[in-house]
Design a protein around this motif. Structure first.
Motif, PDB file in Angstrom:
ATOM      1  N   GLY A   1      21.806   9.796  93.931  1.00 19.09           N
ATOM      2  CA  GLY A   1      21.351  10.130  95.277  1.00 19.09           C
ATOM      3  C   GLY A   1      21.468   8.898  96.157  1.00 19.09           C
ATOM      4  N   LYS A   2      20.898   8.982  97.334  1.00 12.80           N
ATOM      5  CA  LYS A   2      20.961   7.866  98.275  1.00 12.80           C
ATOM      6  C   LYS A   2      20.351   6.612  97.640  1.00 12.80           C
ATOM      7  N   VAL A   3      21.064   5.507  97.729  1.00 13.79           N
ATOM      8  CA  VAL A   3      20.555   4.252  97.171  1.00 13.79           C
ATOM      9  C   VAL A   3      19.479   3.711  98.114  1.00 13.79           C
ATOM     10  N   ASN A   4      18.278   3.555  97.580  1.00 10.55           N
ATOM     11  CA  ASN A   4      17.174   3.018  98.375  1.00 10.55           C
ATOM     12  C   ASN A   4      16.281   2.161  97.481  1.00 10.55           C
ATOM     13  N   ARG A   5      15.037   1.971  97.853  1.00 11.09           N
ATOM     14  CA  ARG A   5      14.139   1.044  97.160  1.00 11.09           C
ATOM     15  C   ARG A   5      13.986   1.394  95.678  1.00 11.09           C
ATOM     16  N   ALA A   6      13.807   2.657  95.348  1.00  6.72           N
ATOM     17  CA  ALA A   6      13.634   3.049  93.946  1.00  6.72           C
ATOM     18  C   ALA A   6      14.873   2.687  93.132  1.00  6.72           C
ATOM     19  N   SER A   7      16.040   2.962  93.678  1.00  2.00           N
ATOM     20  CA  SER A   7      17.296   2.618  92.990  1.00  2.00           C
ATOM     21  C   SER A   7      17.417   1.118  92.800  1.00  2.00           C
TER      22      SER A   7
ATOM     23  N   PHE B   1      17.083  10.073  87.501  1.00  5.39           N
ATOM     24  CA  PHE B   1      16.178   9.889  88.631  1.00  5.39           C
ATOM     25  C   PHE B   1      16.937  10.315  89.871  1.00  5.39           C
ATOM     26  N   LEU B   2      16.553  11.451  90.422  1.00  5.61           N
ATOM     27  CA  LEU B   2      17.214  11.986  91.611  1.00  5.61           C
ATOM     28  C   LEU B   2      16.476  11.471  92.834  1.00  5.61           C
ATOM     29  N   ASP B   3      17.105  10.527  93.505  1.00  2.73           N
ATOM     30  CA  ASP B   3      16.465   9.836  94.614  1.00  2.73           C
ATOM     31  C   ASP B   3      16.515  10.647  95.903  1.00  2.73           C
ATOM     32  N   TYR B   4      15.584  10.347  96.810  1.00  2.00           N
ATOM     33  CA  TYR B   4      15.538  11.008  98.108  1.00  2.00           C
ATOM     34  C   TYR B   4      16.828  10.762  98.862  1.00  2.00           C
ATOM     35  N   ASN B   5      17.313  11.795  99.535  1.00  2.00           N
ATOM     36  CA  ASN B   5      18.505  11.650 100.362  1.00  2.00           C
ATOM     37  C   ASN B   5      18.169  11.640 101.844  1.00  2.00           C
ATOM     38  N   SER B   6      16.900  11.489 102.186  1.00  2.00           N
ATOM     39  CA  SER B   6      16.522  11.484 103.598  1.00  2.00           C
ATOM     40  C   SER B   6      16.638  10.076 104.172  1.00  2.00           C
ATOM     41  N   GLU B   7      16.750  10.016 105.470  1.00  2.95           N
ATOM     42  CA  GLU B   7      16.885   8.727 106.161  1.00  2.95           C
ATOM     43  C   GLU B   7      15.628   7.868 106.034  1.00  2.95           C
ATOM     44  N   ASN B   8      14.454   8.486 105.989  1.00  2.00           N
ATOM     45  CA  ASN B   8      13.209   7.721 105.955  1.00  2.00           C
ATOM     46  C   ASN B   8      12.554   7.721 104.575  1.00  2.00           C
ATOM     47  N   GLY B   9      13.348   7.893 103.507  1.00  2.00           N
ATOM     48  CA  GLY B   9      12.794   7.916 102.157  1.00  2.00           C
ATOM     49  C   GLY B   9      12.834   6.577 101.455  1.00  2.00           C
ATOM     50  N   ASP B  10      13.253   5.513 102.152  1.00  2.00           N
ATOM     51  CA  ASP B  10      13.458   4.226 101.493  1.00  2.00           C
ATOM     52  C   ASP B  10      12.187   3.633 100.899  1.00  2.00           C
TER      53      ASP B  10
END
Length: 109
Positions: A40-46, A10-19
């Motif tokens: 990728g950037k750790v956010n809600r999906a991760s 799962f390749l997560d969004y790396n943008s600042e507003n992708g959480d």
């Protein structure tokens, strides 16, 4: 096919507003029974993957990813999840559950 592979990436969004962005692919992966590796950037999906013990979250840590790949190549028996257990564990992510919650909210007004 998602059930037959060793892992799902799962390749997560790396943008600042992708959480807050949760793609349909995440939901497909969650109910596949196959371990998910989030990169990728750790956010809600991760965090959903981690909180529900559905796989590993590596972020952008190249060394952790390399180490995990080496283990996968040697062991070749990654953990699989029972679909029955997943359905119970993840029932609040199903369309039926979400639709019922929406109806409940509408009926309160």
């Amino acid at each position: 096919l998602q059930e037959c592979v060793d892992i799902l990436l799962f390749l997560d969004y790396n943008s600042e507003n992708g959480d807050g962005i949760l793609t349909g692919k995440l939901y497909e992966y969650m109910f596949s029974g196959t371990q998910i590796w989030a990169i990728g950037k750790v956010n809600r999906a991760s965090r959903i993957i981690e909180e529900n013990d559905l796989g590993e979250v590596y972020g952008n840590d190249v060394e952790k990813i390399k180490k995990a790949l080496k283990v996968l190549l040697v062991e070749k028996h990654p953990k699989k999840f029972s679909l029955e257990l997943l359905t119970e564990k993840l029932r609040h992510y199903t369309r039926g559950y979400q639709a019922q919650r929406m109806l409940d909210c509408l009926n309160q007004n």
